[in-house]
Design an enzyme around this catalytic site. Structure first.
Site, PDB file in Angstrom:
ATOM      1  N   ASP A  67     -47.041  75.876  19.534  1.00  0.00           N
ATOM      2  CA  ASP A  67     -47.219  74.450  19.834  1.00  0.00           C
ATOM      3  C   ASP A  67     -45.964  73.788  20.400  1.00  0.00           C
ATOM      4  O   ASP A  67     -45.953  72.579  20.630  1.00  0.00           O
ATOM      5  CB  ASP A  67     -47.645  73.697  18.565  1.00  0.00           C
ATOM      6  CG  ASP A  67     -49.152  73.776  18.305  1.00  0.00           C
ATOM      7  OD1 ASP A  67     -49.912  74.045  19.260  1.00  0.00           O
ATOM      8  OD2 ASP A  67     -49.565  73.551  17.146  1.00  0.00           O
ATOM      9  N   ARG A  92     -45.597  73.980  12.144  1.00  0.00           N
ATOM     10  CA  ARG A  92     -44.727  73.509  13.223  1.00  0.00           C
ATOM     11  C   ARG A  92     -43.301  73.196  12.764  1.00  0.00           C
ATOM     12  O   ARG A  92     -42.472  72.798  13.581  1.00  0.00           O
ATOM     13  CB  ARG A  92     -45.354  72.275  13.901  1.00  0.00           C
ATOM     14  CG  ARG A  92     -46.676  72.596  14.593  1.00  0.00           C
ATOM     15  CD  ARG A  92     -47.109  71.498  15.553  1.00  0.00           C
ATOM     16  NE  ARG A  92     -46.189  71.390  16.681  1.00  0.00           N
ATOM     17  CZ  ARG A  92     -46.306  70.478  17.641  1.00  0.00           C
ATOM     18  NH1 ARG A  92     -47.278  69.597  17.604  1.00  0.00           N
ATOM     19  NH2 ARG A  92     -45.425  70.428  18.637  1.00  0.00           N
ATOM     20  N   ARG A 137     -50.877  62.097  10.782  1.00  0.00           N
ATOM     21  CA  ARG A 137     -49.659  62.905  10.783  1.00  0.00           C
ATOM     22  C   ARG A 137     -48.440  62.117  10.277  1.00  0.00           C
ATOM     23  O   ARG A 137     -47.911  62.409   9.230  1.00  0.00           O
ATOM     24  CB  ARG A 137     -49.386  63.448  12.187  1.00  0.00           C
ATOM     25  CG  ARG A 137     -50.485  64.373  12.716  1.00  0.00           C
ATOM     26  CD  ARG A 137     -50.513  65.694  11.970  1.00  0.00           C
ATOM     27  NE  ARG A 137     -51.447  66.625  12.555  1.00  0.00           N
ATOM     28  CZ  ARG A 137     -51.170  67.444  13.572  1.00  0.00           C
ATOM     29  NH1 ARG A 137     -49.991  67.456  14.133  1.00  0.00           N
ATOM     30  NH2 ARG A 137     -52.088  68.261  14.033  1.00  0.00           N
ATOM     31  N   HIS A 166     -52.942  61.728  16.862  1.00  0.00           N
ATOM     32  CA  HIS A 166     -51.612  61.217  17.217  1.00  0.00           C
ATOM     33  C   HIS A 166     -51.814  59.938  18.050  1.00  0.00           C
ATOM     34  O   HIS A 166     -52.766  59.862  18.829  1.00  0.00           O
ATOM     35  CB  HIS A 166     -50.845  62.206  18.108  1.00  0.00           C
ATOM     36  CG  HIS A 166     -50.102  63.294  17.379  1.00  0.00           C
ATOM     37  ND1 HIS A 166     -50.026  64.584  17.862  1.00  0.00           N
ATOM     38  CD2 HIS A 166     -49.371  63.277  16.228  1.00  0.00           C
ATOM     39  CE1 HIS A 166     -49.281  65.316  17.026  1.00  0.00           C
ATOM     40  NE2 HIS A 166     -48.879  64.548  16.034  1.00  0.00           N
ATOM     41  N   CYS A 269     -48.556  64.892  25.683  1.00  0.00           N
ATOM     42  CA  CYS A 269     -48.050  65.779  24.627  1.00  0.00           C
ATOM     43  C   CYS A 269     -46.996  66.734  25.171  1.00  0.00           C
ATOM     44  O   CYS A 269     -46.104  67.163  24.441  1.00  0.00           O
ATOM     45  CB  CYS A 269     -49.173  66.617  24.035  1.00  0.00           C
ATOM     46  SG  CYS A 269     -50.495  65.674  23.302  1.00  0.00           S
TER      47      CYS A 269
HETATM   48  N1  ARG Z   1     -51.529  71.629  18.298  1.00  0.00           N
HETATM   49  C1  ARG Z   1     -50.625  70.525  18.283  1.00  0.00           C
HETATM   50  C2  ARG Z   1     -50.706  69.816  16.938  1.00  0.00           C
HETATM   51  O1  ARG Z   1     -51.793  69.648  16.448  1.00  0.00           O
HETATM   52  C3  ARG Z   1     -50.905  69.573  19.392  1.00  0.00           C
HETATM   53  C4  ARG Z   1     -49.911  68.469  19.489  1.00  0.00           C
HETATM   54  C5  ARG Z   1     -50.245  67.443  20.537  1.00  0.00           C
HETATM   55  N2  ARG Z   1     -49.168  66.562  20.735  1.00  0.00           N
HETATM   56  C6  ARG Z   1     -49.254  65.231  20.886  1.00  0.00           C
HETATM   57  N3  ARG Z   1     -48.181  64.597  21.199  1.00  0.00           N
HETATM   58  N4  ARG Z   1     -50.357  64.576  20.684  1.00  0.00           N
HETATM   59  O2  ARG Z   1     -49.723  69.422  16.375  1.00  0.00           O
END
Ligand code: ARG
Length: 278
Positions: A67, A92, A137, A166, A269
């Site tokens: 990612d 991550r 998040r 996000h 992203c």
């Molecule tokens: N797979 C990543 C996650 O879920 C995707 C992140 C996407 N990034 C963003 N800035 N929206 O964390």
């Protein structure tokens, strides 16, 4: 009249891109991904930025961190100061230090965060204020922390739809320009249904001229767009949004990142803005 502004971005080549875990509803580890396709789509975005005169810096991709291509989650940078990130998900967390190291090597002042937050994924600079997302998040505590770190007003917004986990999947910053006499001409586009009622009211009051994007365009990740104040880099599938942009004097530039959408990410992203000259 729209004004194109110079941008300096940080991107990461998706050399190790795949979907091997599921941390958002877009990710299906059972569906195969095509890394070469991800690379060529990513390259098209990179080339588009350069062709339009923007600067793009690169951070080395780390094996085992698929990612990392989504550099928007690597930090938040204004005025030569970079706030690092603390991911909610363990998958991550290995990205945190490489991004902070990159910022330091670039000459930025690095602040190590305390609270859980995922950088420009959930924080967007709009005029003088920072819009902060939470619900999935980034933690509400991180909104207080970033307000202190940068000495700016933070407007907290609550996301309610797991597909738009996000803030940068539900709001696109179109125009951060400050008008003459300190008038805030900043403008955004957003997907109202991604927010709770209180946040929807707040957005409507604060940005009466905002572009309200349809659920159909939101569902194809249309809001995950980058803008230089004139060119708006947007998914080719978000056709209604592109028409709205055109009506308002912006120039929609279509870039297809369908392969990267398998990881739940799009144009914004993959783009971290580095604000403040080196
Ligand atoms: N797979 C990543 C996650 O879920 C995707 C992140 C996407 N990034 C963003 N800035 N929206 O964390």
């Amino acid at each position: 009249m729209r004004i194109q502004q110079h941008r300096r971005y940080l991107m990461c080549r998706p050399e190790h891109f795949t979907v091997s875990y599921r941390i958002n509803p877009w990710m299906e580890p059972a569906t195969p991904t095509d890394t070469d396709r991800a690379l060529s789509q990513w390259q098209a975005l990179y080339d588009t930025y350069l062709d339009l005169g923007h600067e793009v810096e690169l951070i080395d991709p780390v094996p085992g961190l698929p990612d990392m291509v989504y550099t928007a989650n690597g930090g938040f940078v204004i005025d030569g100061r970079a706030l690092g990130v603390r991911f909610r998900v363990d998958e991550r967390r290995g990205e945190e230090q490489p991004f902070m190291d990159w910022f330091a090597a670039d000459g930025l002042e690095v602040v190590r965060p305390q609270a859980v937050q995922e950088g420009e994924g959930d924080f967007l600079l709009v005029g003088q204020a920072i819009l902060g997302g939470s619900g999935f998040r980034s933690s509400p505590d991180s909104h207080r922390e970033i307000a202190e770190v940068f000495g700016r007003e933070v407007v907290s917004l609550t996301l309610v739809d797991p597909r738009f986990y996000h803030l940068d999947t539900a709001i696109a910053v179109l125009d951060p320009v400050e008008g003459p006499g300190g008038v805030d001409r900043a403008n955004i586009a957003y997907l109202p249904s991604a927010f709770d009622a209180a946040s929807q009211r707040l957005l409507a009051e604060r940005y009466p001229d905002a572009v309200r994007v349809s659920d159909a365009d939101g569902a194809v990740f249309g809001l995950n767009a980058a803008s230089d104040g004139y060119n708006v880099f947007v998914s080719p599938r978000a056709t209604g949004f592109a028409a709205q942009l055109q009506e308002r004097g912006y120039n929609p530039v279509a870039v297809d990142l369908s392969e990267l959408l398998l990881g739940g990410g799009g144009i914004k992203c993959c783009t971290l803005e580095l604000r403040g000259a080196r």
